[in-house]
Motif scaffolding. Sequence first.
Motif, PDB file in Angstrom:
ATOM      1  N   SER A 196      10.237  -0.883 -10.627  1.00 27.86           N
ATOM      2  CA  SER A 196      10.307  -0.094  -9.389  1.00 27.86           C
ATOM      3  C   SER A 196       9.198  -0.442  -8.399  1.00 27.86           C
ATOM      4  O   SER A 196       8.050  -0.669  -8.780  1.00 27.86           O
ATOM      5  N   ILE A 197       9.564  -0.441  -7.147  1.00 30.64           N
ATOM      6  CA  ILE A 197       8.610  -0.694  -6.071  1.00 30.64           C
ATOM      7  C   ILE A 197       8.168   0.612  -5.427  1.00 30.64           C
ATOM      8  O   ILE A 197       6.974   0.839  -5.205  1.00 30.64           O
ATOM      9  N   THR A 198       9.137   1.511  -5.156  1.00 32.25           N
ATOM     10  CA  THR A 198       8.788   2.789  -4.511  1.00 32.25           C
ATOM     11  C   THR A 198       9.463   3.970  -5.196  1.00 32.25           C
ATOM     12  O   THR A 198       9.824   4.942  -4.530  1.00 32.25           O
ATOM     13  N   ASN A 199       9.663   3.900  -6.506  1.00 28.13           N
ATOM     14  CA  ASN A 199      10.290   5.014  -7.210  1.00 28.13           C
ATOM     15  C   ASN A 199       9.368   6.232  -7.159  1.00 28.13           C
ATOM     16  O   ASN A 199       8.279   6.217  -7.727  1.00 28.13           O
ATOM     17  N   PRO A 200       9.780   7.317  -6.498  1.00 26.45           N
ATOM     18  CA  PRO A 200       8.885   8.482  -6.363  1.00 26.45           C
ATOM     19  C   PRO A 200       8.525   9.123  -7.695  1.00 26.45           C
ATOM     20  O   PRO A 200       7.408   9.619  -7.862  1.00 26.45           O
ATOM     21  N   GLY A 201       9.463   9.129  -8.654  1.00 23.42           N
ATOM     22  CA  GLY A 201       9.237   9.840  -9.902  1.00 23.42           C
ATOM     23  C   GLY A 201       8.338   9.135 -10.890  1.00 23.42           C
ATOM     24  O   GLY A 201       7.798   9.774 -11.788  1.00 23.42           O
ATOM     25  N   THR A 202       8.160   7.828 -10.750  1.00 28.11           N
ATOM     26  CA  THR A 202       7.290   7.090 -11.667  1.00 28.11           C
ATOM     27  C   THR A 202       6.113   6.479 -10.916  1.00 28.11           C
ATOM     28  O   THR A 202       4.967   6.871 -11.119  1.00 28.11           O
ATOM     29  N   VAL A 203       6.397   5.528 -10.021  1.00 26.88           N
ATOM     30  CA  VAL A 203       5.315   4.864  -9.285  1.00 26.88           C
ATOM     31  C   VAL A 203       4.570   5.847  -8.380  1.00 26.88           C
ATOM     32  O   VAL A 203       3.339   5.934  -8.416  1.00 26.88           O
ATOM     33  N   GLY A 204       5.322   6.602  -7.567  1.00 22.41           N
ATOM     34  CA  GLY A 204       4.681   7.528  -6.640  1.00 22.41           C
ATOM     35  C   GLY A 204       3.853   8.584  -7.352  1.00 22.41           C
ATOM     36  O   GLY A 204       2.698   8.842  -6.987  1.00 22.41           O
ATOM     37  N   LEU A 205       4.425   9.197  -8.382  1.00 18.46           N
ATOM     38  CA  LEU A 205       3.717  10.235  -9.121  1.00 18.46           C
ATOM     39  C   LEU A 205       2.495   9.658  -9.839  1.00 18.46           C
ATOM     40  O   LEU A 205       1.411  10.267  -9.834  1.00 18.46           O
ATOM     41  N   SER A 206       2.650   8.483 -10.446  1.00 14.77           N
ATOM     42  CA  SER A 206       1.532   7.854 -11.147  1.00 14.77           C
ATOM     43  C   SER A 206       0.397   7.503 -10.187  1.00 14.77           C
ATOM     44  O   SER A 206      -0.784   7.643 -10.520  1.00 14.77           O
ATOM     45  N   HIS A 207       0.747   7.051  -8.999  1.00 16.73           N
ATOM     46  CA  HIS A 207      -0.289   6.745  -8.003  1.00 16.73           C
ATOM     47  C   HIS A 207      -1.031   8.009  -7.573  1.00 16.73           C
ATOM     48  O   HIS A 207      -2.248   7.976  -7.342  1.00 16.73           O
ATOM     49  N   GLN A 208      -0.321   9.102  -7.476  1.00 20.33           N
ATOM     50  CA  GLN A 208      -0.985  10.370  -7.167  1.00 20.33           C
ATOM     51  C   GLN A 208      -1.964  10.745  -8.272  1.00 20.33           C
ATOM     52  O   GLN A 208      -3.107  11.115  -7.999  1.00 20.33           O
ATOM     53  N   LEU A 209      -1.507  10.646  -9.517  1.00 18.26           N
ATOM     54  CA  LEU A 209      -2.351  11.026 -10.646  1.00 18.26           C
ATOM     55  C   LEU A 209      -3.561  10.104 -10.777  1.00 18.26           C
ATOM     56  O   LEU A 209      -4.645  10.538 -11.189  1.00 18.26           O
ATOM     57  N   ALA A 210      -3.378   8.819 -10.432  1.00 23.09           N
ATOM     58  CA  ALA A 210      -4.462   7.847 -10.551  1.00 23.09           C
ATOM     59  C   ALA A 210      -5.313   7.771  -9.285  1.00 23.09           C
ATOM     60  O   ALA A 210      -6.278   7.002  -9.252  1.00 23.09           O
ATOM     61  N   GLU A 211      -4.949   8.547  -8.270  1.00 20.25           N
ATOM     62  CA  GLU A 211      -5.667   8.550  -6.990  1.00 20.25           C
ATOM     63  C   GLU A 211      -5.698   7.154  -6.370  1.00 20.25           C
ATOM     64  O   GLU A 211      -6.720   6.685  -5.870  1.00 20.25           O
ATOM     65  N   LEU A 212      -4.555   6.483  -6.417  1.00 23.45           N
ATOM     66  CA  LEU A 212      -4.390   5.173  -5.788  1.00 23.45           C
ATOM     67  C   LEU A 212      -3.605   5.328  -4.495  1.00 23.45           C
ATOM     68  O   LEU A 212      -2.845   6.300  -4.330  1.00 23.45           O
ATOM     69  N   PRO A 213      -3.745   4.386  -3.553  1.00 26.98           N
ATOM     70  CA  PRO A 213      -2.904   4.418  -2.347  1.00 26.98           C
ATOM     71  C   PRO A 213      -1.432   4.411  -2.746  1.00 26.98           C
ATOM     72  O   PRO A 213      -1.020   3.613  -3.594  1.00 26.98           O
ATOM     73  N   MET A 214      -0.668   5.292  -2.142  1.00 26.48           N
ATOM     74  CA  MET A 214       0.734   5.442  -2.524  1.00 26.48           C
ATOM     75  C   MET A 214       1.502   4.135  -2.374  1.00 26.48           C
ATOM     76  O   MET A 214       1.466   3.487  -1.330  1.00 26.48           O
ATOM     77  N   TYR A 215       2.163   3.737  -3.440  1.00 28.82           N
ATOM     78  CA  TYR A 215       2.992   2.534  -3.510  1.00 28.82           C
ATOM     79  C   TYR A 215       2.205   1.246  -3.270  1.00 28.82           C
ATOM     80  O   TYR A 215       2.764   0.236  -2.833  1.00 28.82           O
ATOM     81  N   SER A 216       0.897   1.273  -3.547  1.00 32.56           N
ATOM     82  CA  SER A 216       0.098   0.055  -3.432  1.00 32.56           C
ATOM     83  C   SER A 216       0.479  -0.907  -4.547  1.00 32.56           C
ATOM     84  O   SER A 216       1.067  -0.527  -5.563  1.00 32.56           O
ATOM     85  N   GLY A 217       0.164  -2.186  -4.369  1.00 35.54           N
ATOM     86  CA  GLY A 217       0.502  -3.212  -5.355  1.00 35.54           C
ATOM     87  C   GLY A 217       1.966  -3.586  -5.355  1.00 35.54           C
ATOM     88  O   GLY A 217       2.464  -4.159  -6.330  1.00 35.54           O
ATOM     89  N   ALA A 218       2.670  -3.310  -4.255  1.00 37.81           N
ATOM     90  CA  ALA A 218       4.115  -3.535  -4.217  1.00 37.81           C
ATOM     91  C   ALA A 218       4.478  -5.008  -4.371  1.00 37.81           C
ATOM     92  O   ALA A 218       5.500  -5.342  -4.974  1.00 37.81           O
ATOM     93  N   ALA A 219       3.651  -5.902  -3.841  1.00 42.64           N
ATOM     94  CA  ALA A 219       3.987  -7.330  -3.892  1.00 42.64           C
ATOM     95  C   ALA A 219       4.036  -7.831  -5.337  1.00 42.64           C
ATOM     96  O   ALA A 219       4.965  -8.564  -5.724  1.00 42.64           O
ATOM     97  N   TYR A 220       3.057  -7.439  -6.147  1.00 36.63           N
ATOM     98  CA  TYR A 220       3.035  -7.890  -7.546  1.00 36.63           C
ATOM     99  C   TYR A 220       4.196  -7.264  -8.317  1.00 36.63           C
ATOM    100  O   TYR A 220       4.848  -7.933  -9.133  1.00 36.63           O
ATOM    101  N   ARG A 221       4.483  -5.982  -8.070  1.00 38.87           N
ATOM    102  CA  ARG A 221       5.619  -5.340  -8.757  1.00 38.87           C
ATOM    103  C   ARG A 221       6.930  -5.992  -8.336  1.00 38.87           C
ATOM    104  O   ARG A 221       7.860  -6.096  -9.152  1.00 38.87           O
ATOM    105  N   ALA A 222       7.025  -6.433  -7.078  1.00 42.29           N
ATOM    106  CA  ALA A 222       8.238  -7.124  -6.636  1.00 42.29           C
ATOM    107  C   ALA A 222       8.417  -8.441  -7.385  1.00 42.29           C
ATOM    108  O   ALA A 222       9.549  -8.842  -7.703  1.00 42.29           O
ATOM    109  N   LEU A 223       7.301  -9.121  -7.684  1.00 38.64           N
ATOM    110  CA  LEU A 223       7.371 -10.349  -8.460  1.00 38.64           C
ATOM    111  C   LEU A 223       7.851 -10.057  -9.884  1.00 38.64           C
ATOM    112  O   LEU A 223       8.698 -10.780 -10.425  1.00 38.64           O
ATOM    113  N   VAL A 224       7.322  -8.995 -10.476  1.00 42.75           N
ATOM    114  CA  VAL A 224       7.777  -8.580 -11.813  1.00 42.75           C
ATOM    115  C   VAL A 224       9.264  -8.238 -11.773  1.00 42.75           C
ATOM    116  O   VAL A 224      10.044  -8.675 -12.636  1.00 42.75           O
TER     117      VAL A 224
END
Length: 486
Positions: A196-224
């Motif tokens: 997932s690149i912008t899945n709110p329930g996994t990536v978005g929520l995890s970024h909130q919990l980890a205090e990371l910029p929302m949906y950051s690292g999208a380029a590497y996840r797109a490669l995966v």
Amino acid sequence: MAKRAEELKQYNDTQEQMGTEPEESGSKWRFPHIYVLLVMFIALMSLASYVIPAGEYERIDGPAGQEMINAEEFNFIEAAPIGLMDFLTAVPNGLIDAGPVVFFTFMIGGVFMVMHAIGLIQFGVDRLTRKFMNRKVLIIPVLVVSFASIAAFVGTPELSLLYVPILIPLMIQLGYNKMMAAAVALIATSGGFLGSITNPGTVGLSHQLAELPMYSGAAYRALVLSTIILAGVLFLIWYAKKLERNPELVEEDRQEFEEKGGLEQEGPVELSLRGRIAGIVAILMFIGMIVGVLTFRWDFVQLAGYFLAMGIVVGIVAGLSGDRLSEAFNDGFRQVLMGAMIIGIARGVAVVMEESQIIDTIIFGLSTVVSQLPQSVTILGMLGSQGFFNFFVPSGSGQALITMPIMIPLADLVGTTRQTAILAFQLGDGISNILFPTSGYFMATIAAAGISWWRWTKFIFPLLIAWTIIGSVYLLIAHSIGWGPF
């Protein structure tokens, strides 16, 4: 002998419809019905409650008000083993707990049959069949990339339930079988979900919990994501070529389809003007669903209501009467009844673990094991523990709220980035989604296709191994380069 062979064929047809492995001639053992298998898991977890100590983490409010665990406060508590009545009520309570997903499943079935009554399904299948008949293998990347893209941005692998009834006639018309239909739907949606690149329930929520910029690292996840989907497409093309070389593998499904009148149409399927307008409305409302999930983060209750409205609106635009519209919904409900029941029964496993309060103990034990691994491979331990824990909590958002508060400080401790820990969670959660029988939507999807869990497992296992290797390589690279903001 002829009579015995006919009886065996009829018996196997019945077993296949129920999701059970057909009996081979002369065989005395067959894989249990999926209901039996899930109840066995409920019984196993009930017995485990007498062995695994009860424990709990302190619960606190998350960044958006969700309840999450405090990783620094775990305590063993008084045992609460599962009694007979707790065991007997696990399935009803599972159906209640999984109610939103169950009703969402019913609504998907209803909408599908409304579109079938209008002729939209037949029209779409006919057009795709004629377009790809002379280059039919090309339909695999087209469908997989399309479905995976939706899952990668919206995060709704449950839509595989909607895709399978459409894909079955399409694949059979093209000379493939029901396994190919289920595989295209599940590989695409699960592949998109785990990358997932912008899945709110996994990536978005995890970024909130980890205090990371929302949906950051999208380029590497797109490669995966691209690599995962490429592997899935190549696997499906290999299987398609196998079916083309061995037409006997598709004959049974084709005969069943013919008996239901699925191959009677010789000329092009046509739609009335109102039917075409209804088709446009259906497409626009589907796009509206994607916007709703991304913008407003609709849950399953809201999605169920939206699909109900979608079926009604599309049916009215097409000119269906109230009675015909209602009967179409009833037909759809009957089609997905077994799948909906599987979702609820599978949820019963988690109900038993929650009531006996052993879920927190299991995640505490897993995190302890992972923390003892060498730093260079700790990230692979996170991948394995997330995949294992997905058996008990197949919900992506639920797993994030339980495991991320533990894995994030663990990542800080061992020197890997939080972004990499989140990717390990994504991969561990997503890869096992189409393997574990406690994953309700997955089991409902293969049930809708009439495929047993054991047969599916034998089919998909090589791809899951490939996905695990791919994910492990990307995680090790991410760890070595220090991928992420911090």
